[in-house]
Design a protein around this motif. Structure first.
Motif, PDB file in Angstrom:
ATOM      1  N   PRO A  25       0.829  -1.210   0.000  1.00  0.00           N
ATOM      2  CA  PRO A  25       0.000   0.000   0.000  1.00  0.00           C
ATOM      3  C   PRO A  25       0.863   1.258   0.000  1.00  0.00           C
ATOM      4  CG  PRO A  25      -0.857  -1.588   1.575  1.00  0.00           C
ATOM      5  CD  PRO A  25       0.464  -2.135   1.091  1.00  0.00           C
ATOM      6  N   GLY A  26       0.591   2.150  -0.926  1.00  0.00           N
ATOM      7  CA  GLY A  26       1.371   3.375  -1.038  1.00  0.00           C
ATOM      8  C   GLY A  26       2.721   3.194  -1.701  1.00  0.00           C
ATOM      9  N   GLY A  27       3.044   1.955  -2.116  1.00  0.00           N
ATOM     10  CA  GLY A  27       4.349   1.673  -2.688  1.00  0.00           C
ATOM     11  C   GLY A  27       4.273   1.228  -4.128  1.00  0.00           C
ATOM     12  N   LEU A  28       5.322   0.520  -4.567  1.00  0.00           N
ATOM     13  CA  LEU A  28       5.459   0.096  -5.953  1.00  0.00           C
ATOM     14  C   LEU A  28       6.041  -1.303  -6.016  1.00  0.00           C
ATOM     15  CD1 LEU A  28       7.374   3.219  -7.337  1.00  0.00           C
ATOM     16  CD2 LEU A  28       4.982   2.710  -7.826  1.00  0.00           C
ATOM     17  N   LEU A  29       5.821  -1.962  -7.134  1.00  0.00           N
ATOM     18  CA  LEU A  29       6.586  -3.152  -7.468  1.00  0.00           C
ATOM     19  C   LEU A  29       7.471  -2.797  -8.649  1.00  0.00           C
ATOM     20  CD1 LEU A  29       7.264  -6.162  -7.165  1.00  0.00           C
ATOM     21  CD2 LEU A  29       5.407  -6.648  -8.789  1.00  0.00           C
ATOM     22  N   LEU A  30       8.774  -3.003  -8.490  1.00  0.00           N
ATOM     23  CA  LEU A  30       9.736  -2.691  -9.540  1.00  0.00           C
ATOM     24  C   LEU A  30      10.347  -3.955 -10.108  1.00  0.00           C
ATOM     25  CD1 LEU A  30      11.974   0.244  -8.191  1.00  0.00           C
ATOM     26  CD2 LEU A  30       9.887   0.388  -9.572  1.00  0.00           C
ATOM     27  N   GLU A  31      10.636  -3.917 -11.399  1.00  0.00           N
ATOM     28  CA  GLU A  31      11.572  -4.844 -12.013  1.00  0.00           C
ATOM     29  C   GLU A  31      12.921  -4.142 -12.007  1.00  0.00           C
ATOM     30  OE1 GLU A  31      12.434  -6.979 -16.327  1.00  0.00           O
ATOM     31  OE2 GLU A  31      11.033  -5.308 -16.160  1.00  0.00           O
ATOM     32  N   VAL A  32      13.892  -4.683 -11.274  1.00  0.00           N
ATOM     33  CA  VAL A  32      15.196  -4.028 -11.150  1.00  0.00           C
ATOM     34  C   VAL A  32      15.931  -4.127 -12.486  1.00  0.00           C
ATOM     35  CG1 VAL A  32      17.396  -4.004  -9.933  1.00  0.00           C
ATOM     36  CG2 VAL A  32      15.293  -4.529  -8.688  1.00  0.00           C
ATOM     37  N   THR A  33      16.357  -2.969 -13.006  1.00  0.00           N
ATOM     38  CA  THR A  33      17.061  -2.947 -14.297  1.00  0.00           C
ATOM     39  C   THR A  33      18.546  -2.654 -14.152  1.00  0.00           C
ATOM     40  OG1 THR A  33      16.422  -0.624 -14.581  1.00  0.00           O
ATOM     41  CG2 THR A  33      14.983  -2.293 -15.571  1.00  0.00           C
ATOM     42  N   ALA A  34      18.966  -2.124 -13.025  1.00  0.00           N
ATOM     43  CA  ALA A  34      20.395  -1.888 -12.779  1.00  0.00           C
ATOM     44  C   ALA A  34      20.609  -1.673 -11.298  1.00  0.00           C
ATOM     45  CB  ALA A  34      20.899  -0.671 -13.563  1.00  0.00           C
ATOM     46  N   ASN A  35      21.768  -2.097 -10.834  1.00  0.00           N
ATOM     47  CA  ASN A  35      22.177  -1.827  -9.456  1.00  0.00           C
ATOM     48  C   ASN A  35      23.684  -1.635  -9.429  1.00  0.00           C
ATOM     49  OD1 ASN A  35      21.124  -2.239  -6.341  1.00  0.00           O
ATOM     50  ND2 ASN A  35      23.284  -2.752  -6.606  1.00  0.00           N
ATOM     51  N   GLY A  36      24.115  -0.440  -9.047  1.00  0.00           N
ATOM     52  CA  GLY A  36      25.539  -0.174  -8.965  1.00  0.00           C
ATOM     53  C   GLY A  36      26.173  -0.915  -7.799  1.00  0.00           C
ATOM     54  N   ILE A  37      27.398  -1.389  -8.006  1.00  0.00           N
ATOM     55  CA  ILE A  37      28.149  -2.041  -6.937  1.00  0.00           C
ATOM     56  C   ILE A  37      28.897  -0.959  -6.162  1.00  0.00           C
ATOM     57  CG2 ILE A  37      29.975  -3.676  -6.368  1.00  0.00           C
ATOM     58  CD1 ILE A  37      27.571  -5.065  -7.411  1.00  0.00           C
ATOM     59  N   CYS A  38      28.681  -0.917  -4.866  1.00  0.00           N
ATOM     60  CA  CYS A  38      29.315   0.055  -3.980  1.00  0.00           C
ATOM     61  C   CYS A  38      30.445  -0.641  -3.213  1.00  0.00           C
ATOM     62  CB  CYS A  38      28.276   0.614  -3.013  1.00  0.00           C
ATOM     63  SG  CYS A  38      28.929   1.776  -1.791  1.00  0.00           S
ATOM     64  N   GLY A  39      31.451   0.146  -2.845  1.00  0.00           N
ATOM     65  CA  GLY A  39      32.515  -0.414  -2.023  1.00  0.00           C
ATOM     66  C   GLY A  39      31.999  -0.971  -0.708  1.00  0.00           C
ATOM     67  N   THR A  40      30.894  -0.410  -0.220  1.00  0.00           N
ATOM     68  CA  THR A  40      30.285  -0.933   1.007  1.00  0.00           C
ATOM     69  C   THR A  40      29.805  -2.361   0.809  1.00  0.00           C
ATOM     70  OG1 THR A  40      29.555   1.313   1.492  1.00  0.00           O
ATOM     71  CG2 THR A  40      28.587  -0.443   2.802  1.00  0.00           C
ATOM     72  N   ASP A  41      29.290  -2.674  -0.390  1.00  0.00           N
ATOM     73  CA  ASP A  41      28.866  -4.052  -0.670  1.00  0.00           C
ATOM     74  C   ASP A  41      30.045  -5.014  -0.563  1.00  0.00           C
ATOM     75  OD1 ASP A  41      26.219  -3.230  -1.295  1.00  0.00           O
ATOM     76  OD2 ASP A  41      26.856  -2.678  -3.312  1.00  0.00           O
ATOM     77  N   VAL A  42      31.195  -4.587  -1.077  1.00  0.00           N
ATOM     78  CA  VAL A  42      32.392  -5.420  -0.986  1.00  0.00           C
ATOM     79  C   VAL A  42      32.761  -5.650   0.476  1.00  0.00           C
ATOM     80  CG1 VAL A  42      34.828  -5.601  -1.621  1.00  0.00           C
ATOM     81  CG2 VAL A  42      33.203  -4.553  -3.216  1.00  0.00           C
ATOM     82  N   HIS A  43      32.668  -4.590   1.279  1.00  0.00           N
ATOM     83  CA  HIS A  43      32.977  -4.714   2.708  1.00  0.00           C
ATOM     84  C   HIS A  43      32.025  -5.701   3.381  1.00  0.00           C
ATOM     85  CE1 HIS A  43      34.246  -3.411   6.742  1.00  0.00           C
ATOM     86  NE2 HIS A  43      32.958  -3.500   7.036  1.00  0.00           N
ATOM     87  N   PHE A  44      30.720  -5.570   3.099  1.00  0.00           N
ATOM     88  CA  PHE A  44      29.738  -6.451   3.734  1.00  0.00           C
ATOM     89  C   PHE A  44      30.004  -7.905   3.379  1.00  0.00           C
ATOM     90  CE2 PHE A  44      26.479  -2.794   3.698  1.00  0.00           C
ATOM     91  CZ  PHE A  44      26.875  -2.390   4.957  1.00  0.00           C
ATOM     92  N   LEU A  45      30.349  -8.164   2.110  1.00  0.00           N
ATOM     93  CA  LEU A  45      30.529  -9.549   1.683  1.00  0.00           C
ATOM     94  C   LEU A  45      31.614 -10.253   2.488  1.00  0.00           C
ATOM     95  CD1 LEU A  45      29.510 -11.640  -0.373  1.00  0.00           C
ATOM     96  CD2 LEU A  45      31.373 -10.922  -1.880  1.00  0.00           C
ATOM     97  N   GLY A  46      32.586  -9.517   2.983  1.00  0.00           N
ATOM     98  CA  GLY A  46      33.646 -10.116   3.791  1.00  0.00           C
ATOM     99  C   GLY A  46      33.238 -10.396   5.222  1.00  0.00           C
TER     100      GLY A  46
END
Length: 377
Positions: A25-46
């Motif tokens: 409610p009040g939101g959306l459903l998206l089909e994700v078309t792109a997601n940038g990789i952030c250095g924070t993602d690399v940190h989390f993966l470790g």
């Protein structure tokens, strides 16, 4: 059913099939078309997640459906319809805590927020509901995303591709980094002027974009400092006046060059966009008396500390020290205006796109000689 790349353990991702959610409610459903990789993602993966989790906060997607009660407009009031592409502000404040009530629900001082694609406990927020059932589609490492009510998002112009649109988040960080350095025109500690020199430590996406925004803010000389050949080349291509190679020049030599270019005074503004604590102490050594240091690179602690002398480094030199982590929606509105400009070569920052099932390869590649990597379907 849909697919998502799920962070399940230290340095381990799995592709899982999950139910496609209804638009809230009040939101959306998206089909994700792109997601940038952030250095924070690399940190989390470790690290080891407290529960399986879908990462990814630099999200672009196509609207598949509106939830009941959605206003049908983006954050700037532009009408939205099914099929439009949007880019997200990943921070969703609660609107009820002291920070929200004091500074407004758009402020990023919320103590009970939801953040797309970032485990809350990793950034000092209360743990979420992860682990209570299958992993939720919380981030851009999935084919779909349920966007919650109240999320700020912006319609992507038709002439901006999905990978470039995924730069909205790091560009907003750059905008905010420059914004906090502003003072009233003519004040003695102004550092954003045609005769000023700014040094940017770290030439990842945030550092490079900060240099670009500094130039557009009127800073006369912008110097970058980094170690990877592709990023040094990108800095030169974006118009940095100098790009110092930290592999070829030691810290003393880099300081000598900055002092030479500033008549011995030091830089008016130093932005630490490197994710190394040692870069913070270097920033303090490069700034002039009455100058400004903005710390934006060390958002996630690895337990490393560096010595700082409060008297000699800060007080006696009247240095203004500012920290930046998250950004208000206004920074994203300004960043989207920049993304829409055809004269900015932002596409040069996209080193490569990867299919989402190769997210682990993309995360590893970001540790090498790459500027910006983007996941696509």
């Amino acid at each position: 059913m849909t697919r998502a790349t799920v962070w399940v353990d230290r340095n381990r991702l799995e592709t899982r099939r999950l139910p496609v959610p209804d638009p809230p409610p009040g939101g959306l459903l998206l089909e994700v078309t792109a997601n940038g990789i952030c250095g924070t993602d690399v940190h989390f993966l470790g690290l080891r997640p407290t529960a399986p989790f879908v990462l990814g906060h630099e999200i672009v997607g196509r609207i598949l459906a509106f939830g009941p009660g959605h206003p049908g407009t983006d954050a700037d009031g532009r009408p939205l319809r099914t099929g439009d592409r949007v880019a997200l502000f990943p921070w969703l404040p609660c609107g009820r805590c002291w920070g929200c009530l004091r500074f407004g629900p758009g402020a990023t001082t919320c103590t009970d927020a939801f953040v797309y694609g970032i485990p809350p406990e990793a950034i000092g927020l209360p743990p979420g509901t992860a682990g209570q059932g299958p992993p939720a589609l919380t981030g851009g490492f999935g084919d779909h995303l349920a966007v919650r009510a109240g999320t700020h998002l912006w319609k992507v112009p038709d002439d901006v591709g999905d990978p470039v649109a995924s730069l909205l988040d790091p560009l907003a960080v750059a905008v905010r980094t420059v914004t906090v350095a502003r003072t009233a025109t003519g004040t003695w500690d102004e550092v954003l002027t045609p005769d000023s020199t700014a040094v940017v430590l770290g030439l990842g996406a945030v550092g490079l974009l900060t240099g670009l925004v500094l130039r557009r803010a009127g800073v006369g000389t912008v110097i970058g400092s980094g170690s990877r050949p592709a990023r040094l080349a990108a800095a030169r291509g974006l118009g940095f006046d100098a790009a110092l190679d930290t592999q070829a020049l030691d810290r003393a030599e880099r300081r000598r060059i900055v002092l030479e270019r500033t008549h011995g005074r030091g830089a008016d503004l130093v932005v630490d966009a490197a994710s190394r604590p040692a870069a913070f102490s270097e920033a303090m050594s490069l700034v002039r008396r009455l100058g400004t240091v903005v710390e934006v690179g060390n958002i996630v602690s690895d337990g490393t500390t560096v010595p700082v002398d409060p008297a000699a480094d800060v007080c006696q030199r009247n240095v203004r020290l500012l920290g930046v982590s998250f950004n208000p929606p206004r920074s994203y509105s300004e960043a989207m205006a920049l993304l829409s400009r055809p004269d900015l070569p932002l596409d040069r920052l996209i080193t490569r796109t990867y299919p989402r099932e190769r997210a682990a390869d993309a995360l590893r590649a970001l540790s090498g000689d790459a500027v910006k990597l983007v996941l696509t379907p």
